[in-house]
Design an enzyme around this catalytic site. Structure first.
Site, PDB file in Angstrom:
ATOM      1  N   ARG A  44      -5.799   4.462 -11.914  1.00 48.93           N
ATOM      2  CA  ARG A  44      -7.061   4.675 -11.201  1.00 48.93           C
ATOM      3  C   ARG A  44      -7.132   4.049  -9.813  1.00 48.93           C
ATOM      4  O   ARG A  44      -8.189   4.084  -9.175  1.00 48.93           O
ATOM      5  CB  ARG A  44      -8.262   4.187 -12.030  1.00 48.93           C
ATOM      6  CG  ARG A  44      -8.353   4.769 -13.423  1.00 48.93           C
ATOM      7  CD  ARG A  44      -9.749   4.691 -13.999  1.00 48.93           C
ATOM      8  NE  ARG A  44     -10.316   3.361 -13.914  1.00 48.93           N
ATOM      9  CZ  ARG A  44     -11.597   3.085 -14.157  1.00 48.93           C
ATOM     10  NH1 ARG A  44     -12.426   4.056 -14.489  1.00 48.93           N
ATOM     11  NH2 ARG A  44     -12.047   1.854 -14.083  1.00 48.93           N
ATOM     12  N   ASP A  45      -6.047   3.510  -9.300  1.00 46.72           N
ATOM     13  CA  ASP A  45      -6.093   3.005  -7.923  1.00 46.72           C
ATOM     14  C   ASP A  45      -4.703   3.050  -7.294  1.00 46.72           C
ATOM     15  O   ASP A  45      -4.262   2.094  -6.661  1.00 46.72           O
ATOM     16  CB  ASP A  45      -6.643   1.579  -7.889  1.00 46.72           C
ATOM     17  CG  ASP A  45      -7.048   1.157  -6.475  1.00 46.72           C
ATOM     18  OD1 ASP A  45      -7.276   2.048  -5.627  1.00 46.72           O
ATOM     19  OD2 ASP A  45      -7.136  -0.062  -6.210  1.00 46.72           O
ATOM     20  N   LEU A  46      -4.019   4.164  -7.451  1.00 46.71           N
ATOM     21  CA  LEU A  46      -2.687   4.300  -6.862  1.00 46.71           C
ATOM     22  C   LEU A  46      -2.801   4.531  -5.358  1.00 46.71           C
ATOM     23  O   LEU A  46      -3.516   5.417  -4.900  1.00 46.71           O
ATOM     24  CB  LEU A  46      -1.935   5.462  -7.513  1.00 46.71           C
ATOM     25  CG  LEU A  46      -1.454   5.238  -8.949  1.00 46.71           C
ATOM     26  CD1 LEU A  46      -0.829   6.516  -9.495  1.00 46.71           C
ATOM     27  CD2 LEU A  46      -0.453   4.091  -9.018  1.00 46.71           C
ATOM     28  N   ASN A 101      -0.346  -0.675  -3.397  1.00 51.75           N
ATOM     29  CA  ASN A 101      -0.276  -1.096  -4.800  1.00 51.75           C
ATOM     30  C   ASN A 101       1.043  -0.732  -5.455  1.00 51.75           C
ATOM     31  O   ASN A 101       1.174  -0.827  -6.679  1.00 51.75           O
ATOM     32  CB  ASN A 101      -1.424  -0.468  -5.601  1.00 51.75           C
ATOM     33  CG  ASN A 101      -2.754  -1.152  -5.334  1.00 51.75           C
ATOM     34  OD1 ASN A 101      -2.788  -2.247  -4.774  1.00 51.75           O
ATOM     35  ND2 ASN A 101      -3.840  -0.518  -5.713  1.00 51.75           N
TER      36      ASN A 101
END
Length: 244
Positions: A98-100, A104
């Site tokens: 949910r936060d690629l 990251n």
């Protein structure tokens, strides 16, 4: 104090779940949790992970600003394959990241893991189930530039396809050295729609001209399948790994 495996009575429930999630993950392309440290004086939390010298954002910026040179296509292919390999592992274990985004994704430096990338920062990761429970209560997910259309449109139920849209955005960024979509978060209104200042409208301009790929080539086909608007038709990580 507990034994470090999420069973300590001093740990809040969310921390126990988060720590358990991270400790269960074990894959060469996913960052490994080494230890958890809690300062009980102020209840601050420190998570110790694998050490990585770089992240994908640094690699992209170095090629754009220092070298003024595109990333070698074989390097792009290796980076993308490793990213998909790690993501397929997560999705196979019912975890949505949910936060690629490039910052990251860690890139290992000198040593036996040189050149290996690892998916990191699981602060927004969640275990999902079938049928899916509403995930909208968890708040905004995915940095705006990499956020899938269904999230922009306020979907309350979504799947691992949101991660694949982000991978498509990252793939395009590896090719062009700049973000494909640069949006602005609409924070002043509860409206789920975003003020999306999209510099590139690939429906009109043609995505292949933006990323400089042959329209009938396999690389463009893979990218277009990742950037499929309909999440039900969007390619999965497992399917992408088998793509030509």
């Amino acid at each position: 104090m507990g034994d470090g495996r999420g069973g300590g009575s001093n740990r809040p429930a969310w921390l126990q779940q988060y720590e358990l999630l991270l400790r269960e993950i074990n894959h060469e392309n996913v960052v490994k949790l080494v230890n958890v440290h809690i300062n009980h004086a102020d209840m601050s939390l420190y998570l110790a992970f694998d050490y990585a010298e770089h992240d994908l954002y640094e690699v992209i910026r170095h090629h754009r600003e220092k070298l003024n040179l595109s990333i070698n296509q074989y390097t792009v292919k290796s980076l993308l394959w490793q990213l998909l390999n790690g993501l397929n592992y997560l999705h196979s274990n019912w975890i949505i990241h949910r936060d690629l985004k490039p910052s990251n994704i860690l890139v290992m430096g000198e040593g036996e893991e040189h050149g290996i990338i690892k998916i990191a920062d699981f602060g927004l990761a969640r275990i999902y189930q079938a049928p899916l429970k509403p995930l909208s209560d968890n708040g905004v997910v995915v940095t705006i530039w990499y956020r899938a259309p269904e999230l922009l449109l306020g979907a309350k139920h979504y799947t691992s396809a949101v991660d694949m849209w982000a991978v498509g955005c990252i793939f395009a960024e590896l090719l062009t050295l700049k973000p494909l979509f640069q949006g602005v978060e609409a924070k002043a209104t509860p409206n789920p729609f975003q003020v999306w200042a999209v510099a590139l409208s690939y429906e009109n301009t043609g995505l292949h001209t933006i990323v400089h790929l042959p329209q009938k080539g396999p690389a463009f086909d893979l990218l277009s399948r990742m950037l499929e608007y309909d999440p039900r038709k969007r390619i999965t990580a497992a399917q992408a790994l088998e793509h030509e």
